[in-house]
Design an enzyme around this catalytic site. Structure first.
Site, mmCIF file in Angstrom:
data_model
loop_
_atom_site.group_PDB
_atom_site.id
_atom_site.type_symbol
_atom_site.label_atom_id
_atom_site.label_comp_id
_atom_site.label_asym_id
_atom_site.label_seq_id
_atom_site.Cartn_x
_atom_site.Cartn_y
_atom_site.Cartn_z
ATOM 1 N N SER A 1 0.845 -1.050 -0.060
ATOM 2 C CA SER A 1 0.036 0.075 0.324
ATOM 3 C C SER A 1 0.867 1.128 -0.144
ATOM 4 O O SER A 1 2.026 1.057 0.494
ATOM 5 C CB SER A 1 -1.010 -0.216 1.097
ATOM 6 O OG SER A 1 -0.287 0.284 2.255
ATOM 7 N N ASP B 1 -0.349 -0.958 -4.632
ATOM 8 C CA ASP B 1 -1.660 -0.911 -4.517
ATOM 9 C C ASP B 1 -2.454 0.473 -4.159
ATOM 10 O O ASP B 1 -1.928 1.174 -3.521
ATOM 11 C CB ASP B 1 -1.965 -1.868 -3.413
ATOM 12 C CG ASP B 1 -3.516 -2.456 -3.665
ATOM 13 O OD1 ASP B 1 -4.034 -2.379 -4.360
ATOM 14 O OD2 ASP B 1 -3.995 -2.720 -2.392
ATOM 15 N N GLY C 1 -11.013 -6.443 -2.302
ATOM 16 C CA GLY C 1 -11.696 -6.705 -1.037
ATOM 17 C C GLY C 1 -12.080 -8.067 -0.834
ATOM 18 O O GLY C 1 -12.992 -8.549 -0.738
ATOM 19 N N THR D 1 -6.620 -7.485 4.270
ATOM 20 C CA THR D 1 -6.993 -7.705 5.601
ATOM 21 C C THR D 1 -6.827 -9.040 6.363
ATOM 22 O O THR D 1 -6.167 -8.861 7.599
ATOM 23 C CB THR D 1 -8.505 -7.444 5.708
ATOM 24 O OG1 THR D 1 -8.833 -6.072 5.260
ATOM 25 C CG2 THR D 1 -8.993 -7.144 7.136
ATOM 26 N N HIS E 1 -13.445 -3.180 0.880
ATOM 27 C CA HIS E 1 -12.148 -3.202 1.625
ATOM 28 C C HIS E 1 -12.422 -3.263 3.044
ATOM 29 O O HIS E 1 -13.079 -2.803 3.514
ATOM 30 C CB HIS E 1 -11.420 -2.058 1.313
ATOM 31 C CG HIS E 1 -10.859 -1.925 -0.017
ATOM 32 N ND1 HIS E 1 -11.096 -0.680 -0.743
ATOM 33 C CD2 HIS E 1 -10.057 -2.713 -0.768
ATOM 34 C CE1 HIS E 1 -10.526 -0.777 -2.078
ATOM 35 N NE2 HIS E 1 -9.929 -2.133 -2.108
ATOM 36 N N GLY E 2 -11.479 -3.986 3.864
ATOM 37 C CA GLY E 2 -11.258 -3.960 5.182
ATOM 38 C C GLY E 2 -12.437 -5.169 5.626
ATOM 39 O O GLY E 2 -12.827 -6.191 4.983
#
Ligand SMILES: [Zn+2]
Length: 282
Positions: free
Chosen positions: A50, A82, A209, A233, A180-181
């Site tokens: 990231s 990303d 995701g 995640t 996401h997450g």
């Protein structure tokens, strides 16, 4: 094998109807764990970073410890940036040695997204670096990028056609309902939209995701043509939980190498399970 960009590994995945796992690594330990998992399965892998992680280390420092890992890998490894929303930073990572980048202009008006993505593609191509683009809004939190549920916007097929044709990207992430997450509430994926886009897309499709989707959801999306699946995640959870479990099990243990070894195995297990699943090895 070698340090590669995403082109060959994603084209092969698309042709043979499986997906390549793209894992968001955060440091040396997670990168090494992911590559070892791929080596043991003999499968290509994409390591992703990231923007937040790269900035925490600095471009050169991060490449300094990642390059030996990817150069010595026994499988093909791509190193991908990303969700970069910053044109200048994306170019800096291309110069810094990343073999692939995602320019995320999905929050901009279509014309601006196309213009910026084209600029990145023109900069990346001569350096043999692949580019991923995004359309629509993938909701949730990806480090510093927040997209609220209310702003949810699936990619529109007519926009996708224009975007793909004008930008010449190598991999495409259309928003189809994944987030996401950690998912809150029901996950509603527009499979028909994903299928429709894949039918006309000139390049392989990317699924963002991935953490929290059911096996059936993954299977269906891979069957419909998802060639790259992002897992972030689940890696973060394995890393933090791994450390917590070790310190709970061994409260008097003060050897960091033992803590690292345990945590690395926990991360490796998660990567292994995902690669096996995406490669349809089970
Ligand atoms: Zn994403």
């Amino acid at each position: 094998m070698s340090y590669v960009n995403m082109e060959a590994i994603l084209e092969n995945a698309r042709k043979n109807h499986y997906a390549i796992g793209a894992f968001n690594i955060v440091n040396y330990l997670t990168a090494k764990a992911a590559v070892e998992a791929a080596e043991e399965l003999g499968q290509s892998i994409i390591l992703q970073t990231s923007v937040k992680t790269v900035k925490a280390f600095g471009i050169n420092e991060m490449m300094g410890f990642l390059k030996p890992i990817v150069d010595q890998a026994k499988v093909n490894v791509a190193l991908h940036l990303d969700h970069s929303t910053d044109v200048a930073f994306t170019k800096a990572c291309i110069d810094g040695g990343w073999s692939s980048v995602m320019y995320d202009g999905s929050q901009l008006p279509l014309e601006d997204n196309i213009r910026n993505t084209k600029e990145i593609v023109a900069y990346a191509k001569p350096k043999n670096v692949t580019v991923e683009g995004e359309l629509g809004a993938i909701v949730g939190v990806e480090d510093d990028i927040f997209v609220k549920e209310g702003d949810k916007a699936h990619a529109k097929p007519e926009d996708c056609r224009v975007y793909l044709e004008k930008t010449g990207i190598d991999a495409f992430a259309p928003a189809i309902g994944t987030a996401h997450g950690v998912y809150k509430g029901e996950i509603i994926i527009d499979y028909d939209l994903f299928d429709e886009i894949n039918q006309f897309s000139s390049c392989p499709l990317v699924l963002h995701g991935g953490t929290g989707l059911s096996d059936a959801m993954f299977h269906q999306l891979i069957a419909l043509g998802a060639s790259k699946v992002n897992i972030s995640t689940a890696i973060k959870i394995a890393y933090c939980q791994g450390m917590a479990i070790f310190t709970q099990m061994h409260p008097d243990q003060n050897d960091p190498l033992k803590l690292d070894a345990f945590t690395k195995e926990e991360v490796k297990k998660v990567v292994t399970n995902h690669i096996r699943f995406f490669s349809l090895m089970d």
